[in-house]
Scaffold this active site. Structure first.
Site, PDB file in Angstrom:
ATOM      1  N   CYS A  51      48.379 -21.464  34.747  1.00 19.35           N
ATOM      2  CA  CYS A  51      49.815 -21.919  34.798  1.00 19.35           C
ATOM      3  C   CYS A  51      50.111 -19.782  34.917  1.00 19.35           C
ATOM      4  CB  CYS A  51      50.157 -21.831  33.081  1.00 19.35           C
ATOM      5  SG  CYS A  51      50.352 -23.644  32.470  1.00 19.35           S
ATOM      6  N   CYS A  99      54.829 -19.906  31.893  1.00 24.12           N
ATOM      7  CA  CYS A  99      55.108 -21.152  32.209  1.00 24.12           C
ATOM      8  C   CYS A  99      55.818 -21.491  31.364  1.00 24.12           C
ATOM      9  CB  CYS A  99      53.842 -21.427  32.152  1.00 24.12           C
ATOM     10  SG  CYS A  99      53.950 -23.408  32.262  1.00 24.12           S
ATOM     11  N   CYS A 122      49.339 -26.498  37.042  1.00 21.40           N
ATOM     12  CA  CYS A 122      50.142 -26.899  36.416  1.00 21.40           C
ATOM     13  C   CYS A 122      51.527 -27.005  36.967  1.00 21.40           C
ATOM     14  CB  CYS A 122      50.762 -25.387  35.198  1.00 21.40           C
ATOM     15  SG  CYS A 122      52.294 -26.289  34.022  1.00 21.40           S
ATOM     16  N   CYS A 150      55.125 -24.980  36.103  1.00 24.28           N
ATOM     17  CA  CYS A 150      55.193 -24.138  36.426  1.00 24.28           C
ATOM     18  C   CYS A 150      54.506 -23.638  37.808  1.00 24.28           C
ATOM     19  CB  CYS A 150      54.883 -22.723  35.508  1.00 24.28           C
ATOM     20  SG  CYS A 150      53.260 -22.910  35.845  1.00 24.28           S
TER      21      CYS A 150
HETATM   22 ZN   LIG Z   1      52.516 -24.108  33.913  1.00 19.67          ZN
END
Ligand SMILES: [Zn+2]
Length: 82
Positions: A42, A46, A73, A76
């Site tokens: 991330c 995030c 992820c 994000c």
């Molecule tokens: Zn993330």
């Protein structure tokens, strides 16, 4: 952060973790954190729930995170920094 400093250095680790907790947008693209329990990496900002500190690893590049076996992820979208 000193140039060339290891990301695993503890003092550096602590600073990065504080930025993650603060969801610091200014850190996006500078480093990434990976969650060992979910297998994702991330951006510091995030919006997802933050993992326990013992379950994360920091990477200074997406390539390094991918080599560590993590995937991007979906919230994000860290791969915009690839
Ligand atoms: Zn993330």
């Amino acid at each position: 952060m000193e140039i060339g400093k290891e990301v695993s250095d503890f003092s550096c680790f602590d600073e990065q973790w504080q930025r993650v907790l603060a969801r610091d947008k200014g850190s996006d693209g500078q480093f990434f954190y990976a969650v060992k329990t979910t297998g994702i990496y991330c951006l510091p900002s995030c919006p997802s729930r933050k993992p326990k500190v013992e379950n994360i690893a920091f990477y200074d590049s997406i390539d390094a995170a991918k080599k560590g076996g993590f995937r991007a992820c979906k919230r994000c979208k860290p791969d915009i920094y690839l």
